[in-house]
Design an enzyme around this catalytic site. Sequence first.
Site, mmCIF file in Angstrom:
data_model
loop_
_atom_site.group_PDB
_atom_site.id
_atom_site.type_symbol
_atom_site.label_atom_id
_atom_site.label_comp_id
_atom_site.label_asym_id
_atom_site.label_seq_id
_atom_site.Cartn_x
_atom_site.Cartn_y
_atom_site.Cartn_z
ATOM 1 N N THR A 189 0.841 -1.185 0.000
ATOM 2 C CA THR A 189 0.000 0.000 0.000
ATOM 3 C C THR A 189 0.881 1.241 0.000
ATOM 4 O O THR A 189 1.921 1.274 0.669
ATOM 5 C CB THR A 189 -0.908 0.021 1.245
ATOM 6 O OG1 THR A 189 -1.633 -1.217 1.297
ATOM 7 C CG2 THR A 189 -1.892 1.166 1.192
ATOM 8 N N LYS A 234 5.835 3.369 0.210
ATOM 9 C CA LYS A 234 5.233 2.085 -0.136
ATOM 10 C C LYS A 234 5.491 1.092 0.994
ATOM 11 O O LYS A 234 6.623 0.664 1.220
ATOM 12 C CB LYS A 234 5.820 1.561 -1.447
ATOM 13 C CG LYS A 234 5.233 0.237 -1.910
ATOM 14 C CD LYS A 234 5.886 -0.172 -3.223
ATOM 15 C CE LYS A 234 5.350 -1.496 -3.733
ATOM 16 N NZ LYS A 234 6.009 -1.895 -4.993
ATOM 17 N N ASP A 251 7.093 -6.296 -15.462
ATOM 18 C CA ASP A 251 5.719 -5.936 -15.073
ATOM 19 C C ASP A 251 5.341 -4.553 -15.586
ATOM 20 O O ASP A 251 4.803 -3.728 -14.853
ATOM 21 C CB ASP A 251 5.559 -6.011 -13.549
ATOM 22 C CG ASP A 251 4.086 -6.183 -13.126
ATOM 23 O OD1 ASP A 251 3.263 -6.567 -13.986
ATOM 24 O OD2 ASP A 251 3.777 -5.926 -11.958
#
Length: 318
Positions: A16, A31, A127
């Site tokens: 998060t 983070k 990613d």
Amino acid sequence: MTSSFKDKLGEGGYGTVFRGSLQDGCAVAVKLLKVSKGNGEEFLNEAISICRTSHINIVGLLGFFLEAAKRALVYEYMANGSLEKYIYTENSDLVIGWDKLQQIALGLARGLEYLHQGCSTRIIHFDIKPQNILLGQDFCPKIADFGLAKLCHLKAGSILSVAEARGTIGFIAPEVFSIGFGVGSTNSDVYSYGMMLLEMVGGMINKGKGNTESSSDVYFPNRIYDSIAEQVQSCEVICDLKKAMRKMALVGLWCIQTNPENRPSMSKVIDMLEKRINELEMPPKPFLSCTSIPSYLSSHTSYGYRSSYCSASPALLP
């Protein structure tokens, strides 16, 4: 730093993100990683990868926190959030034009070229997707989220042994989830980048239309390909808006060629994005089909298509 995690910016598979500020008032994004399995490989990957980089199109890591199982990364704050909200939004206040999208695409290509060729240790991100692209105050794009990144020495080449599929369904290169298509390499990032370009095109086209197709037999790249081919055959004169759209689509189609060796390097991608539309060649048509994909991939729903490994094709581009 975060005032007890008061201002949540977002949440993903690995943690998060909260807004915070340093003692000098500089805004940061913190983070907080979820408890990871094993020895915290994702945390080490992200910290080591970003610490090795210095580029205008790579998010800056300002520091990290490590105490037992608690891990956090402190990044520069990106005022405009992720690219995702600008290509999928129905909010007219968040609409950005094609010229700006092309600049974002070009900046990201330069960032990936740096990761693949400009670092002392080559970095393969694995990613690349709209959610992992952050936009600064002036919409300068920066690649973020290196939790799945792999490092390899330049002398060893760009090919890596990937023990398991890594990435996000819909953006994963075929060779990453099946060795039958090849091996993981910098070309795998090129594929993901190409799918992201097509996602940008599809998101902008479908604004206000909703998800026009959700069937598992719809392969959005094929629909773009057929539309462009039809324009070429009819010698249709296209306006500047369509030129910008078509250029991004053509580059994206080159990037998602099934054979990794047929994809352009990121240096070549930059060159194509800087060329005029009439200087770009038509790529071969993608040929992956639904019958060849694993069943677990068929549940993915993205903008205008269900999986990046399904084929079919009525034209979509105007």
